[in-house]
Motif scaffolding. Structure first.
Motif, PDB file in Angstrom:
ATOM      1  N   THR A 219       3.454  16.013   1.321  1.00 34.82           N
ATOM      2  CA  THR A 219       2.434  16.975   1.540  1.00 34.82           C
ATOM      3  C   THR A 219       0.918  16.006   1.274  1.00 34.82           C
ATOM      4  N   GLY A 220       1.180  15.305   0.106  1.00 43.90           N
ATOM      5  CA  GLY A 220      -0.216  14.337  -0.308  1.00 43.90           C
ATOM      6  C   GLY A 220      -0.556  13.539   0.875  1.00 43.90           C
ATOM      7  N   MET A 221       0.644  12.785   1.371  1.00 43.68           N
ATOM      8  CA  MET A 221       0.113  11.750   2.557  1.00 43.68           C
ATOM      9  C   MET A 221      -0.492  12.569   3.893  1.00 43.68           C
ATOM     10  N   ALA A 222       0.365  13.688   4.131  1.00 45.22           N
ATOM     11  CA  ALA A 222      -0.272  14.476   5.109  1.00 45.22           C
ATOM     12  C   ALA A 222      -1.564  15.135   5.114  1.00 45.22           C
ATOM     13  N   LEU A 223      -1.742  15.636   4.322  1.00 42.74           N
ATOM     14  CA  LEU A 223      -3.111  16.089   3.851  1.00 42.74           C
ATOM     15  C   LEU A 223      -3.954  15.260   3.267  1.00 42.74           C
ATOM     16  N   GLY A 224      -3.654  14.260   2.453  1.00 43.53           N
ATOM     17  CA  GLY A 224      -4.706  13.661   2.102  1.00 43.53           C
ATOM     18  C   GLY A 224      -4.949  12.325   2.793  1.00 43.53           C
ATOM     19  N   CYS A 225      -4.088  12.007   3.399  1.00 38.68           N
ATOM     20  CA  CYS A 225      -4.461  10.837   4.283  1.00 38.68           C
ATOM     21  C   CYS A 225      -4.513  11.147   5.949  1.00 38.68           C
ATOM     22  N   ALA A 226      -4.270  12.339   6.357  1.00 38.50           N
ATOM     23  CA  ALA A 226      -4.141  12.762   7.641  1.00 38.50           C
ATOM     24  C   ALA A 226      -3.023  12.144   8.614  1.00 38.50           C
ATOM     25  N   HIS A 227      -2.103  11.964   7.730  1.00 39.67           N
ATOM     26  CA  HIS A 227      -0.804  11.433   8.453  1.00 39.67           C
ATOM     27  C   HIS A 227      -0.105  12.622   9.302  1.00 39.67           C
ATOM     28  N   PRO A 228       0.328  12.252  10.507  1.00 42.67           N
ATOM     29  CA  PRO A 228       1.193  13.326  11.287  1.00 42.67           C
ATOM     30  C   PRO A 228       2.332  13.995  10.387  1.00 42.67           C
ATOM     31  N   MET A 229       2.818  12.996   9.597  1.00 38.15           N
ATOM     32  CA  MET A 229       3.823  13.708   8.617  1.00 38.15           C
ATOM     33  C   MET A 229       4.157  12.719   7.556  1.00 38.15           C
ATOM     34  N   GLY A 230       4.809  13.309   6.308  1.00 38.03           N
ATOM     35  CA  GLY A 230       4.794  12.318   5.277  1.00 38.03           C
ATOM     36  C   GLY A 230       5.800  11.162   5.462  1.00 38.03           C
ATOM     37  N   PRO A 231       5.884  10.325   4.539  1.00 35.88           N
ATOM     38  CA  PRO A 231       6.832   9.215   4.570  1.00 35.88           C
ATOM     39  C   PRO A 231       8.434   9.414   4.556  1.00 35.88           C
TER      40      PRO A 231
END
Length: 287
Positions: A219-231
């Motif tokens: 969630t951090g990477m998807a919402l914080g960095c606008a990635h389509p999905m987290g790692p």
């Protein structure tokens, strides 16, 4: 120089079936090879399922579905690839498997201008080209999963790859398949995985250390960095075994500790929890 119209795809798993799909829909004569008749039948079912998804979504008409399927032939005999203009190997991401496939293809291809391309995610192309009698006609063509959706292909020449082979391979990707090509240097990981894999491994280490749970990391990477999905979800999509193989190849070449697969990743691969393709990875998946 003959136009590339006869294409071979060796290996019809996740990547090979996707490559076969896009080639057939592009109007090419596509021969797909697998290790046995049973594996070829399973590969055919995979490609048909992919074409069915295009049909259901409206991206493909029934007439085009039938035309694409008619261009596909499946075999378990590598000798059938003799007349191919371009053969793409998409077998398992293991050195011994890819090496054996490239060596066998070199022996059966009849056309002197035939190109052998590897879809490897990480193995240096020169290492594979050196196994052949045509190292100047071996090149990397790295597609991304899922192939019918992802637009990028990395084109990787070696020090020996002829300029006209690079041009033909790049033109095939862009003009014939309608995808975007970038050229990468022949070093383990190429462009995308050299940046992506350390990031994915860092996420595994963060989970392994108890610093954060899987859902919060993603969630951090998807919402914080606008990635389509987290790692971690991305790891499940790619396949944990594939990422481990890429990481091992990169570590072997550069001896950079950040590239080494962490223990948690190794244990999950050993347990067969490889992500979406096995129904369980960092998350559980239904049918």
């Amino acid at each position: 120089m003959a136009e590339i119209t006869k294409v071979g795809v060796v290996g019809c798993g996740l990547m090979g079936s996707g490559i076969a799909d896009v080639c057939a829909r592009a109007g090419l004569d596509v021969l797909v090879g697998e290790v046995s008749a049973e594996a070829a039948a399973a590969g055919k079912a995979r490609v048909i399922a992919s074409l069915d998804r295009h049909l259901r979504s409206g991206r493909l008409s029934e007439r085009d579905w039938e035309a694409a399927l008619s261009r596909l032939v499946f075999t378990s005999d590598l000798g059938d690839f003799a007349d191919r203009h371009l053969v793409l190997e998409a077998v398992a991401e293991r050195r011994e498997v890819k090496s054996a496939t490239i060596t066998a293809l070199d022996k059966v291809l009849d056309l002197p201008e035939a190109i052998i391309a590897s879809n490897t995610s990480s193995i240096p192309i020169m290492e594979l080209a050196a196994l052949t009698d045509r190292p100047d006609r071996v090149i990397g063509m790295h597609f991304f999963n899922p192939v019918p959706v992802q637009q990028l292909v990395e084109v990787i020449p070696t020090q020996l790859t002829r300029d006209d082979v690079v041009e033909r391979a790049t033109g095939f990707v862009t003009a014939r398949l309608g995808k975007d090509a970038i050229q990468a240097r022949d070093r383990s990981g190429f462009v995308v995985n050299a940046l992506l894999v350390p990031y994915l491994i860092s996420a595994v280490r963060m989970l392994e250390s108890g610093f954060a749970c899987a859902e919060d990391i993603d969630t951090g990477m998807a919402l914080g960095c606008a990635h389509p999905m987290g790692p971690l979800r991305l790891l499940d999509l790619i396949g944990l075994d594939t990422v481990q193989s890429v990481a091992e190849s990169m570590y072997e070449e550069f001896k950079e500790p950040l590239y080494a697969p962490p223990p948690l990743l190794r244990r999950m691969v050993a347990a067969g929890t490889l992500g979406r393709k096995t129904g369980r990875g960092f998350y559980a998946y239904g049918e």
